[in-house]
Design a protein around this motif. Sequence first.
Motif, mmCIF file in Angstrom:
data_model
loop_
_atom_site.group_PDB
_atom_site.id
_atom_site.type_symbol
_atom_site.label_atom_id
_atom_site.label_comp_id
_atom_site.label_asym_id
_atom_site.label_seq_id
_atom_site.Cartn_x
_atom_site.Cartn_y
_atom_site.Cartn_z
ATOM 1 N N THR A 1 0.635 -1.239 -0.353
ATOM 2 C CA THR A 1 -0.067 -0.069 0.628
ATOM 3 C C THR A 1 0.897 0.896 0.264
ATOM 4 O O THR A 1 1.846 1.071 0.440
ATOM 5 C CB THR A 1 -0.811 -0.119 0.794
ATOM 6 O OG1 THR A 1 -1.413 -1.263 1.198
ATOM 7 C CG2 THR A 1 -1.444 1.374 1.269
ATOM 8 N N PRO B 1 -5.473 6.393 0.374
ATOM 9 C CA PRO B 1 -4.937 4.851 0.005
ATOM 10 C C PRO B 1 -4.294 3.934 -0.754
ATOM 11 O O PRO B 1 -5.827 3.971 -0.716
ATOM 12 C CB PRO B 1 -4.030 4.232 1.589
ATOM 13 C CG PRO B 1 -5.569 4.208 2.096
ATOM 14 C CD PRO B 1 -5.576 6.034 1.865
ATOM 15 N N LEU C 1 -4.013 -0.006 -3.177
ATOM 16 C CA LEU C 1 -3.482 -0.973 -2.631
ATOM 17 C C LEU C 1 -2.467 -1.217 -4.172
ATOM 18 O O LEU C 1 -3.213 -0.547 -5.316
ATOM 19 C CB LEU C 1 -4.750 -1.836 -2.569
ATOM 20 C CG LEU C 1 -4.175 -2.962 -2.408
ATOM 21 C CD1 LEU C 1 -3.444 -3.522 -1.705
ATOM 22 C CD2 LEU C 1 -5.146 -3.977 -2.406
ATOM 23 N N CYS D 1 -8.496 1.791 -5.378
ATOM 24 C CA CYS D 1 -8.621 2.744 -3.912
ATOM 25 C C CYS D 1 -10.486 2.825 -4.150
ATOM 26 O O CYS D 1 -10.709 2.612 -4.702
ATOM 27 C CB CYS D 1 -7.885 3.904 -4.081
ATOM 28 S SG CYS D 1 -8.320 4.506 -4.958
#
Length: 280
Positions: free
Chosen positions: A182, A189, A191, A240
Amino acid sequence: MTGRHLGDRIHDLLDHRLSSEAAAEAMAHLERCAECDARWRELRAAREALHSSEAGIDLRFTEQLLDRDRMAEIAQQETRRRARAARGRDRRPAVLTLSLTLILVAVIGAAYVAGAPEDVDPGLSAQADTAGQSIVRMDSSTLREGGLSGDWIQPDWQSTGFIPVEGTVREAASGSRVLVYTLLTDAEPVLVLEQQGRLRYDRVAALPRVEAGGLDAYVVSTSPSRLAWQAGGVVVALSCSCALDTLEEVAAAFPQDDEPGPVDQVMTGLGVFVDALTGH
């Protein structure tokens, strides 16, 4: 000529090898010597019989064939090229070359098949929780310092301002490895999943595409937002809960690379063979 008879010179007379003076002297001797004259007539009759026979035997030619010194002289005059032609062409080098070529072609063909990249589904990012058992774990500092091997790619953390979070390499059920980590942006954030292989274009052909920093990424989903693209020998997928624009910004920060060609695939296949032989 001996004191009484012609001796061996009678053969020279028959073969016309005497000078005119010596031949006249020999003929004069024949008139005086009944024994030499009889021998002369006998040899001349035999010579005429041979020359007039149906077989057409040439005594001089026969003598040349039986003359070892003459045959040795002829052999010395033969060139090496003619001698090789008489022996016939040696085909062993050509057969060996052909055999080695066929073996090389077979090895390259097998390596090409063995090195074929795995087809990767564009929904890779949806499999983050089921990608398999974790085999390598990396903390944020390891990722930031470039701790990833050359099998994976990552953005330039310093220039982008992205912050990496702990990542893991997992082994999928198929045996392939998946990198999961991440990164933190100013918004949300994101991934990141990476898997070595080739994006299944039959699954993305109908998907919408976006251009991000020179690359063509496929919009796998908009809720949540998901992008996938081919980067060299790796398929990268981003996911995300943010807007799609955020993923496009992150995708543009990744380095780009051409998809592996046939030579790369052969080299990969050879590596598979080496690993199999060494037990790795």
